[in-house]
Design a protein around this motif. Structure first.
Motif, PDB file in Angstrom:
ATOM      1  N   THR A 137       0.830  -0.983  -0.227  1.00 51.47           N
ATOM      2  CA  THR A 137       0.134   0.088  -0.141  1.00 51.47           C
ATOM      3  C   THR A 137       0.811   1.321  -0.032  1.00 51.47           C
ATOM      4  O   THR A 137       1.613   1.423   0.855  1.00 51.47           O
ATOM      5  CB  THR A 137      -1.026   0.014   1.346  1.00 51.47           C
ATOM      6  OG1 THR A 137      -1.764  -1.095   1.216  1.00 51.47           O
ATOM      7  CG2 THR A 137      -1.856   1.248   1.265  1.00 51.47           C
ATOM      8  N   TYR A 156      -0.978   7.688  -3.255  1.00 54.03           N
ATOM      9  CA  TYR A 156      -1.209   7.604  -4.767  1.00 54.03           C
ATOM     10  C   TYR A 156      -1.854   8.812  -4.853  1.00 54.03           C
ATOM     11  O   TYR A 156      -3.177   9.146  -4.503  1.00 54.03           O
ATOM     12  CB  TYR A 156      -1.934   6.471  -5.427  1.00 54.03           C
ATOM     13  CG  TYR A 156      -1.883   6.767  -6.925  1.00 54.03           C
ATOM     14  CD1 TYR A 156      -1.144   6.565  -7.760  1.00 54.03           C
ATOM     15  CD2 TYR A 156      -3.453   7.123  -7.357  1.00 54.03           C
ATOM     16  CE1 TYR A 156      -1.165   6.988  -9.200  1.00 54.03           C
ATOM     17  CE2 TYR A 156      -3.572   7.074  -8.825  1.00 54.03           C
ATOM     18  CZ  TYR A 156      -2.643   7.064  -9.737  1.00 54.03           C
ATOM     19  OH  TYR A 156      -2.807   7.574 -10.858  1.00 54.03           O
ATOM     20  N   ALA A 166      -3.829  10.945  -7.440  1.00 48.91           N
ATOM     21  CA  ALA A 166      -4.579  10.891  -8.719  1.00 48.91           C
ATOM     22  C   ALA A 166      -4.174  12.049  -9.792  1.00 48.91           C
ATOM     23  O   ALA A 166      -3.842  13.097  -9.284  1.00 48.91           O
ATOM     24  CB  ALA A 166      -6.036  10.743  -8.513  1.00 48.91           C
ATOM     25  N   ASN A 187      -4.559   9.478  -2.326  1.00 46.39           N
ATOM     26  CA  ASN A 187      -5.376   8.364  -1.805  1.00 46.39           C
ATOM     27  C   ASN A 187      -4.397   6.979  -1.284  1.00 46.39           C
ATOM     28  O   ASN A 187      -3.287   7.085  -1.458  1.00 46.39           O
ATOM     29  CB  ASN A 187      -6.240   7.578  -3.230  1.00 46.39           C
ATOM     30  CG  ASN A 187      -7.184   8.710  -3.584  1.00 46.39           C
ATOM     31  OD1 ASN A 187      -7.704   9.106  -2.855  1.00 46.39           O
ATOM     32  ND2 ASN A 187      -7.280   8.713  -5.008  1.00 46.39           N
ATOM     33  N   ARG A 238      -3.426   3.114  -2.358  1.00 46.59           N
ATOM     34  CA  ARG A 238      -3.418   2.262  -3.471  1.00 46.59           C
ATOM     35  C   ARG A 238      -2.437   1.214  -3.345  1.00 46.59           C
ATOM     36  O   ARG A 238      -1.493   1.421  -2.903  1.00 46.59           O
ATOM     37  CB  ARG A 238      -3.280   2.869  -4.778  1.00 46.59           C
ATOM     38  CG  ARG A 238      -3.394   2.142  -5.896  1.00 46.59           C
ATOM     39  CD  ARG A 238      -3.416   2.924  -7.235  1.00 46.59           C
ATOM     40  NE  ARG A 238      -2.998   2.112  -8.321  1.00 46.59           N
ATOM     41  CZ  ARG A 238      -2.809   2.696  -9.655  1.00 46.59           C
ATOM     42  NH1 ARG A 238      -3.034   3.918  -9.815  1.00 46.59           N
ATOM     43  NH2 ARG A 238      -2.494   1.998 -10.538  1.00 46.59           N
ATOM     44  N   ASN A 239      -3.013  -0.113  -3.631  1.00 47.79           N
ATOM     45  CA  ASN A 239      -2.048  -1.238  -3.466  1.00 47.79           C
ATOM     46  C   ASN A 239      -1.506  -1.384  -5.011  1.00 47.79           C
ATOM     47  O   ASN A 239      -1.951  -1.533  -5.799  1.00 47.79           O
ATOM     48  CB  ASN A 239      -2.883  -2.472  -3.069  1.00 47.79           C
ATOM     49  CG  ASN A 239      -3.480  -2.655  -1.734  1.00 47.79           C
ATOM     50  OD1 ASN A 239      -2.694  -1.969  -0.762  1.00 47.79           O
ATOM     51  ND2 ASN A 239      -4.721  -3.088  -1.370  1.00 47.79           N
ATOM     52  N   ASP A 254       3.107  -2.804 -11.326  1.00 43.56           N
ATOM     53  CA  ASP A 254       1.960  -1.841 -11.754  1.00 43.56           C
ATOM     54  C   ASP A 254       2.557  -0.439 -11.739  1.00 43.56           C
ATOM     55  O   ASP A 254       2.044   0.610 -11.946  1.00 43.56           O
ATOM     56  CB  ASP A 254       1.269  -1.982 -10.111  1.00 43.56           C
ATOM     57  CG  ASP A 254       0.318  -2.971 -10.133  1.00 43.56           C
ATOM     58  OD1 ASP A 254       0.249  -3.813 -11.304  1.00 43.56           O
ATOM     59  OD2 ASP A 254      -0.186  -3.489  -9.002  1.00 43.56           O
TER      60      ASP A 254
END
Length: 580
Positions: A10, A13, A15, A45, A47-48, A66
């Motif tokens: 985690t 992040y 956006a 946020n 994010r994983n 990713d």
């Protein structure tokens, strides 16, 4: 001891906001068919992200599929020290090709720099072959349709990470490409640069050639952001070591295969803030880079059916190393024919097009997907060669409400391939606001037909499309060509968005005021608006210089809040953007 592990990590992040619905054809701030971004959220946020690690007794290397398949971490297990810079968040900033660059780790770029998928997921596989662990990351990229795979491997007793990169062109055309491996390291004033002596291109506020001496330079000697490209070198190893951190990283490769050497730094002083933009805390970094080309203004052509391979080695260290004493490793790697070549990644902006081509090849109309809405920023990849035929087929076979969309996307795809004479007539008859908006840009940029461009924008029926900042700006650029004859029309449009403080609109309003002679008002706008920072873009700086020259205060420095750096324009990714 060899070990592979995988987990979800985690991270914070931030956006990103898409620039808008106009495809990035002939877009100086984008590269087709990728979506570009104009803003980054201030609030992150959670994010994983998928992480894969390989390790032996000495090192643990973690890769993040990713984030474009970059090396996320190199841990020196004996000392417990992290070698690479870690930004503490995924916080994209404005740098071409997509205006969404993130720092940290080791980034591998292809077919342009920086990699257009550094905030996207790519394919990944792991394997152990005898006494060596492998991670393969890659995809079939959507601009040209070429395969790329980066291979990271670690042998049982290796104290270095081996990186082998492979590009294959399965298409029927030759395509331009460049590639750089970009390692970010935490920077301190005592960081030492151990680089070869040689002739170097220095990229700062000027482009100049200098001689890099055979000595250890320190970060404290540099007072600004700048990059260095080695045009000649007396050895092919280089690196950086920071005594206060007790860690460093070195790179070595076969000079015939990987001759490119680059150093990028922000220096000590006012430009350090540019490094902080991508991180959670105010920490600077330095990039040491290598590649098969000598400069980022260079391109090569990969011919149909051709393969390119180059290998490089990253050597973490907890003490300074003599670059002229580093021997080139010779690990036994799997045959290049066994390196996996990955297919398209079915992302949200490509899945529909992959499905359409599959339906076309099968001839099954019931498997044709619903086309994305023109507002979805989902454009047909120019790298999928069969897509033109598939779009034509879908438009001809579907005499329903979707036909205008299929026709529109055929026009977009043709424009993305540079086939403008075929694209423009289709866009003229598609009957969608999106087609008129793109048509307006193409007629101005490609045909230099400002009257036809103006008419195309006037055919847009939706208020929302007309007032979207991206479309608004394109129209205003066209209208600016008419000078005083279009002042009233431009004024009326600006009145409709006068409360919006979007960067692009503010910039165009200042430009409009300057055009019509309201020079003090134009300067006031630039004085009071704080723009997001962007690398290698100079429109606001040029406008500022025009304004101050007109006011007889040409010595006024360009304000930092205009958000533009003071580097000389340079880099093949901008050249590619103009041609896209």
């Amino acid at each position: 001891m060899l070990k592979t592990s995988e987990w979800q990590e985690t991270m914070l992040y931030h956006a990103v906001q898409p620039c808008g619905p106009l495809p990035t054809v002939c877009d100086e701030e984008g590269i087709y068919p990728y979506e570009s971004f104009c803003e980054t959220a201030k609030r992150p946020n959670l994010r994983n992200f998928r992480m894969i690690a390989i390790e032996n007794e000495w090192l643990k290397a973690t890769v993040c599929p990713d984030l474009g398949g970059k090396v996320h971490s190199i841990l020196d297990k004996a000392s417990g020290r992290e070698i690479l810079f870690h930004s503490g968040s995924v916080r994209p900033v404005r740098i071409l090709p997509r205006m969404a660059f993130i720092s940290g780790g080791i980034e591998v770029s292809f077919p342009i720099a920086h990699t257009p998928v550094q905030i996207e997921s790519v394919h990944a596989l792991t394997s152990q072959v005898e006494d060596r662990l492998y991670i393969w990351c890659g995809e079939r990229e959507v601009r040209y349709g070429m395969h790329w795979t980066v291979e990271y491997s670690l042998g049982h007793d290796d104290r270095y990470l081996t990186q082998r990169t492979t590009f294959v062109n399965p298409t029927s055309e030759a395509h331009a490409w460049m590639s750089w491996s970009n390692a970010a390291l935490p920077a301190r004033p005592d960081s030492e640069f151990h680089f070869p002596a040689g002739h170097v291109l220095r990229h700062a506020d000027v482009l100049e050639e200098i001689d890099w001496e055979d000595r250890d330079y320190r970060l404290s000697e540099f007072d600004r952001m700048q990059g260095f490209f080695w045009k000649s070198a007396d050895c092919n190893a280089f690196g950086m070591f920071t005594p206060s951190l007790g860690s460093g990283l070195y790179h070595i490769a076969d000079q015939a295969e990987t001759p490119g050497i680059k150093l990028w730094l922000y220096g000590i002083g006012e430009h350090e803030k540019w490094a902080h933009l991508t991180a959670a805390q105010k920490e600077s970094y330095v990039e040491i880079q290598a590649g098969p080309l000598l400069e980022q203004a260079d391109n090569k052509k990969l011919q149909p059916g051709a393969r390119h391979v180059h290998t490089e080695f990253w050597l973490p260290s907890t003490e300074p190393l003599n670059i002229r004493e580093l021997g080139l490793p010779n690990p036994q790697l799997v045959d290049i024919e066994l390196i996996p070549m990955f297919d398209w990644v079915p992302r949200s902006n490509s899945a529909s097009w992959i499905q359409l081509v599959d339906a076309f090849q099968r001839g099954t109309l019931d498997r044709v997907p619903i086309p994305p809405d023109a507002e979805d920023c989902c454009w047909p990849p120019s790298g999928i060669e069969l897509l033109g035929e598939a779009l034509q087929w879908a438009a001809e076979q579907h005499g329903d409400k979707n036909k205008p969309l299929w026709s529109y996307y055929l026009g977009v795809w043709l424009a993305g391939k540079g086939r403008f004479d075929e694209s423009i007539p289709i866009l003229q008859t598609a009957g969608l606001d999106g087609s008129y908006a793109l048509l307006g840009r193409l007629l101005r940029v490609i045909k230099q037909d400002f009257e036809a461009s103006r008419e195309a924008f006037n055919r847009i029926s939706s208020t929302a499309w007309s007032l979207h900042p991206q479309v608004f700006i394109e129209r205003d650029i066209t209208l600016a060509h008419y000078g005083s004859a279009a002042y009233d029309e431009r004024e009326q449009w600006f009145e409709r968005v006068e409360s919006l403080q979007e960067d692009g609109l503010v910039e165009r309003k200042a430009s409009f005021l300057f055009d019509k002679g309201a020079i003090h008002e134009a300067k006031t706008i630039l004085d009071h608006h704080h723009f997001e920072n962007v690398h290698q873009r100079y429109e606001r700086s040029r406008l500022w210089n025009q304004i101050t020259e007109s006011l007889d205060c040409a010595e006024a420095p360009i304000p930092g809040h205009l958000g533009e750096d003071d580097l000389a324009a340079y880099g093949a990714y901008r050249v590619l953007a103009k041609k896209s």
